[in-house]
Each structure stands twice: as structure tokens, then as C-alpha cells.
Design a protein around this motif. Structure first.
Motif, PDB file in Angstrom:
ATOM      1  N   ALA A 109     -43.222  23.268  -8.200  1.00 22.42           N
ATOM      2  CA  ALA A 109     -41.896  22.918  -8.771  1.00 22.42           C
ATOM      3  C   ALA A 109     -41.381  23.281 -10.380  1.00 22.42           C
ATOM      4  N   CYS A 110     -42.331  24.160 -10.835  1.00 19.28           N
ATOM      5  CA  CYS A 110     -42.421  24.287 -12.250  1.00 19.28           C
ATOM      6  C   CYS A 110     -40.968  25.325 -12.407  1.00 19.28           C
ATOM      7  N   ASP A 111     -40.335  24.766 -13.655  1.00 20.91           N
ATOM      8  CA  ASP A 111     -39.174  25.570 -14.020  1.00 20.91           C
ATOM      9  C   ASP A 111     -39.254  25.992 -15.673  1.00 20.91           C
ATOM     10  N   CYS A 112     -40.780  26.086 -16.074  1.00 20.90           N
ATOM     11  CA  CYS A 112     -40.879  26.302 -17.639  1.00 20.90           C
ATOM     12  C   CYS A 112     -40.465  27.639 -17.935  1.00 20.90           C
ATOM     13  N   ALA A 113     -40.046  27.504 -19.123  1.00 21.12           N
ATOM     14  CA  ALA A 113     -39.958  29.105 -19.524  1.00 21.12           C
ATOM     15  C   ALA A 113     -41.198  29.676 -20.068  1.00 21.12           C
ATOM     16  N   ASP A 114     -42.246  28.960 -20.226  1.00 22.31           N
ATOM     17  CA  ASP A 114     -43.624  29.412 -20.850  1.00 22.31           C
ATOM     18  C   ASP A 114     -44.549  28.936 -19.745  1.00 22.31           C
ATOM     19  N   ILE A 115     -45.161  29.762 -18.967  1.00 20.15           N
ATOM     20  CA  ILE A 115     -45.986  29.438 -17.849  1.00 20.15           C
ATOM     21  C   ILE A 115     -47.563  29.000 -18.627  1.00 20.15           C
ATOM     22  N   GLY A 116     -47.973  29.500 -19.561  1.00 19.24           N
ATOM     23  CA  GLY A 116     -49.050  29.195 -20.519  1.00 19.24           C
ATOM     24  C   GLY A 116     -48.846  27.784 -20.734  1.00 19.24           C
ATOM     25  N   ARG A 117     -47.799  27.395 -21.431  1.00 16.78           N
ATOM     26  CA  ARG A 117     -47.569  25.828 -21.914  1.00 16.78           C
ATOM     27  C   ARG A 117     -47.664  24.986 -20.532  1.00 16.78           C
ATOM     28  N   CYS A 118     -47.149  25.452 -19.596  1.00 17.16           N
ATOM     29  CA  CYS A 118     -47.191  24.687 -18.306  1.00 17.16           C
ATOM     30  C   CYS A 118     -48.762  24.506 -17.714  1.00 17.16           C
ATOM     31  N   ILE A 119     -49.512  25.567 -17.871  1.00 21.12           N
ATOM     32  CA  ILE A 119     -50.812  25.552 -17.578  1.00 21.12           C
ATOM     33  C   ILE A 119     -51.676  24.734 -18.500  1.00 21.12           C
ATOM     34  N   GLU A 120     -51.505  25.014 -19.786  1.00 20.67           N
ATOM     35  CA  GLU A 120     -52.198  24.180 -20.761  1.00 20.67           C
ATOM     36  C   GLU A 120     -52.074  22.665 -20.608  1.00 20.67           C
ATOM     37  N   SER A 121     -50.595  22.215 -20.198  1.00 21.87           N
ATOM     38  CA  SER A 121     -50.450  20.832 -19.969  1.00 21.87           C
ATOM     39  C   SER A 121     -50.767  20.001 -18.837  1.00 21.87           C
ATOM     40  N   ALA A 122     -51.396  21.170 -17.785  1.00 20.38           N
ATOM     41  CA  ALA A 122     -51.716  20.608 -16.744  1.00 20.38           C
ATOM     42  C   ALA A 122     -50.511  20.365 -15.651  1.00 20.38           C
ATOM     43  N   GLY A 123     -49.441  20.923 -16.010  1.00 25.55           N
ATOM     44  CA  GLY A 123     -48.120  20.718 -15.286  1.00 25.55           C
ATOM     45  C   GLY A 123     -47.079  19.735 -15.840  1.00 25.55           C
ATOM     46  N   ARG A 124     -47.608  19.078 -17.008  1.00 32.92           N
ATOM     47  CA  ARG A 124     -46.823  17.850 -17.535  1.00 32.92           C
ATOM     48  C   ARG A 124     -45.487  18.473 -18.418  1.00 32.92           C
ATOM     49  N   ALA A 125     -45.834  19.635 -18.632  1.00 33.70           N
ATOM     50  CA  ALA A 125     -44.634  20.098 -19.662  1.00 33.70           C
ATOM     51  C   ALA A 125     -43.452  20.445 -18.761  1.00 33.70           C
ATOM     52  N   CYS A 126     -43.538  20.878 -17.597  1.00 26.38           N
ATOM     53  CA  CYS A 126     -42.462  21.112 -17.007  1.00 26.38           C
ATOM     54  C   CYS A 126     -41.808  20.106 -15.923  1.00 26.38           C
TER      55      CYS A 126
END
Length: 140
Positions: A109-126
């Protein structure tokens, strides 16, 4: 019994039996001409090797399990020693699998503009914080 029958009874291929023999996991087998002859003890050892491989034990770990020990260990003692040594590795693998599962669930369900940030945050950023906490509860 011959190699084909022993392999079939142990649930492995003939080539696996030959490999286990060359790796020193099986004792030198009695031969009649060029044919290997497997006894009941050889078949039991082959089954132990096959089971250990299925459980993810390395050839080196299995060698330690089936080797003659000094001082001699009972089969149960050898198994306990090997299991105790393998447990931390298994726990690490489980932990890594859980973390990967969390990330994959978040990524669905990721809608992050920066996938690296999503991965680094274990999905919490998105995810909104509440949704991320719910997701982590489901996965864990």
C-alpha cells in the motif's frame, strides 16, 4: 541392498548418496564388485543425513553430528549439541523473515515518493502512524 534401493528408502537421489559418501558422511561401504552394499545401519545414517539436510543443516554440521566423538557422545547428546549451536542462526533467520514480511506488507500500500525512505523506515514513512502500528501488530 544396493544404492538405488537405499536412496529410494531414504528419500534422496542416488547422486546425493554418492555425494554424502564422498563428503565423508557415510562410512566406507561394503562392496560386491563395483556395487555398494547398504546395511540397516547405513540406511539409518542416510535417513538422518537426509532429514538434517531438509532441516537446513550444512554438510559440515551433519559431519559433526554423525562423526565419532571423543569422548563418545550418545546420538541424543550429539543432536542436542548440534541443535543448540543451530538455534541462534534459526532465530536470526526468523527475525529477518519477519522484518521482510513487514516491509512487503507495507509496500503493498506504499505511496511514498521516495522508495528508499520507505525501505529504511520499514514501511512506516508511507503509512499514517496508526496504520503502521496496526500493520506491525498483524505481522508480529
Amino acid at each position: 541392498m544396493e544404492i538405488g534401493e537405499a536412496a529410494e528408502r531414504a528419500g534422496v537421489s542416488v547422486s546425493a548418496v554418492r555425494y554424502y559418501e564422498s563428503a565423508g558422511l557415510l562410512p566406507t561401504l561394503r562392496r560386491i564388485g563395483v556395487r555398494r552394499i547398504f546395511g540397516a545401519t547405513d540406511l539409518e545414517r542416510l535417513r538422518i543425513i537426509a532429514t538434517a539436510r531438509t532441516l537446513g543443516f550444512s554438510i559440515q554440521e551433519i559431519r559433526a553430528l554423525v562423526a565419532d566423538q571423543e569422548p563418545p557422545l550418545t546420538p541424543a547428546e550429539a543432536w542436542q549439541r548440534l541443535a543448540q549451536a543451530k538455534l541462534p542462526e534459526l532465530e536470526r533467520t526468523i527475525s529477518q523473515a519477519r522484518a521482510l514480511s513487514t516491509l512487503i506488507h507495507a509496500g503493498r500500500a506504499c505511496d511514498c515518493a521516495d522508495i528508499g525512505r520507505c525501505i529504511e523506515s520499514a514501511g512506516r514513512a508511507c503509512k499514517p502512524p496508526r496504520e503502521a502500528r496496526t500493520l506491525l501488530q498483524i505481522v508480529n
